[in-house]
Scaffold this motif. Structure first.
Motif, short mmCIF file in Angstrom:
data_model
loop_
_atom_site.label_atom_id
_atom_site.label_comp_id
_atom_site.label_asym_id
_atom_site.label_seq_id
_atom_site.Cartn_x
_atom_site.Cartn_y
_atom_site.Cartn_z
N ALA A 1 0.83 -1.21 0.00
CA ALA A 1 0.00 0.00 0.00
C ALA A 1 0.86 1.25 0.00
O ALA A 1 0.56 2.22 -0.72
N TYR A 2 1.93 1.27 0.77
CA TYR A 2 2.77 2.47 0.79
C TYR A 2 3.51 2.65 -0.53
O TYR A 2 3.58 3.76 -1.06
N ILE A 3 4.06 1.56 -1.06
CA ILE A 3 4.81 1.67 -2.32
C ILE A 3 3.91 2.19 -3.44
O ILE A 3 4.32 3.02 -4.25
N ILE A 4 2.66 1.74 -3.47
CA ILE A 4 1.74 2.16 -4.53
C ILE A 4 1.23 3.59 -4.31
O ILE A 4 1.20 4.39 -5.23
N LEU B 1 1.29 7.16 3.97
CA LEU B 1 1.61 6.37 5.14
C LEU B 1 0.38 6.05 5.99
O LEU B 1 0.25 4.96 6.52
N ILE B 2 -0.53 7.00 6.10
CA ILE B 2 -1.75 6.78 6.91
C ILE B 2 -2.62 5.72 6.24
O ILE B 2 -3.14 4.81 6.91
N LEU B 3 -2.77 5.77 4.94
CA LEU B 3 -3.53 4.75 4.22
C LEU B 3 -2.85 3.38 4.35
O LEU B 3 -3.52 2.37 4.60
N ALA B 4 -1.54 3.35 4.22
CA ALA B 4 -0.81 2.08 4.36
C ALA B 4 -1.00 1.51 5.76
O ALA B 4 -1.17 0.30 5.93
N ALA B 5 -1.00 2.37 6.78
CA ALA B 5 -1.22 1.90 8.15
C ALA B 5 -2.64 1.37 8.32
O ALA B 5 -2.87 0.42 9.06
N ALA B 6 -3.60 1.99 7.63
CA ALA B 6 -4.98 1.50 7.68
C ALA B 6 -5.07 0.12 7.05
O ALA B 6 -5.77 -0.77 7.56
N ASP C 1 9.68 8.70 2.87
CA ASP C 1 10.13 7.65 1.96
C ASP C 1 11.41 6.99 2.48
O ASP C 1 11.52 5.77 2.51
N PHE C 2 12.39 7.81 2.86
CA PHE C 2 13.64 7.27 3.40
C PHE C 2 13.38 6.48 4.67
O PHE C 2 13.90 5.39 4.86
N TRP C 3 12.54 7.05 5.56
CA TRP C 3 12.21 6.35 6.81
C TRP C 3 11.57 4.99 6.51
O TRP C 3 11.92 4.00 7.14
N PHE C 4 10.64 4.94 5.58
CA PHE C 4 9.94 3.71 5.24
C PHE C 4 10.92 2.60 4.85
O PHE C 4 10.86 1.49 5.37
#
Length: 190
Positions: free
Chosen positions: A16-19, A23-28, A149-152
């Protein structure tokens, strides 16, 4: 297959994050996957891991705060909280019940020919506690000083490398106590 079953919420978060780069959507997506993981355990009458429940509750709480305050740093704190909690659990289990992280992780997949000395197991626990504590601090440093992005990628790759390194080091430290003989070799010798 077991690896995927255990980790599909993380895989969902990653994809989800890559697409979306959200970050909030990916966490959801991660929280939904975690909820599905718990519900499927209930439906199939499998034991529910306490860690899955803890990750779900923590993740949902931080997701709600990130959404409410429109601040993704709450999501970034999750990794630090989880690894620091892991370090604390390792320490408390060693003090209270004399349990060791490596023995717990390898309980069903490794056979020991002799019990490793407690001094080695204490060292392994100390290394795990130290590494997880340092990684949690580095996670916060990267979260607040670099792009999301770097943190991810730091979080995903760094945590994987840290955990694999800890496993390899643990194996090296107890290698002389492991039983590497397989059944074929044993039966040929008899």
């Amino acid at each position: 297959m077991k690896f995927l079953k255990e980790n599909y919420p993380i895989v969902g978060f990653l994809v989800a994050y890559i697409i979306t780069k959200n970050l909030i959507l990916a966490a959801a997506v991660w929280s939904l996957g975690s909820l599905i993981q718990i519900i499927s355990s209930i439906i199939f009458k499998e034991p529910i891991k306490k860690s899955h429940i803890a990750y779900f509750i923590l993740g949902l709480l931080l997701l709600a705060m990130a959404y409410w305050f429109n601040d993704e740093s709450f999501i970034k704190w999750k990794t630090t909280i989880m690894v620091w909690a892991g370090a604390l659990v390792i320490l408390v289990r060693q003090i209270v019940s004399k349990k060791y992280v490596f023995i717990d992780l390898m309980d069903t997949s490794v056979e020991f020919k002799t019990d490793p000395p407690k001094s080695k197991l204490n060292k392994i626990n100390a290394v795990w506690i130290g590494a997880l504590t340092i990684f949690g601090g580095l996670n916060l440093y990267v979260a607040y000083n670099y792009s999301t992005d770097f943190w991810f990628y730091f979080k995903m790759i760094g945590l994987f490398v840290t955990l694999m390194g800890l496993m390899i080091l643990s194996f090296i430290l107890v290698a002389e106590h492991l039983n590497f003989d397989d059944e074929e070799t044993t039966s040929k010798d008899n």
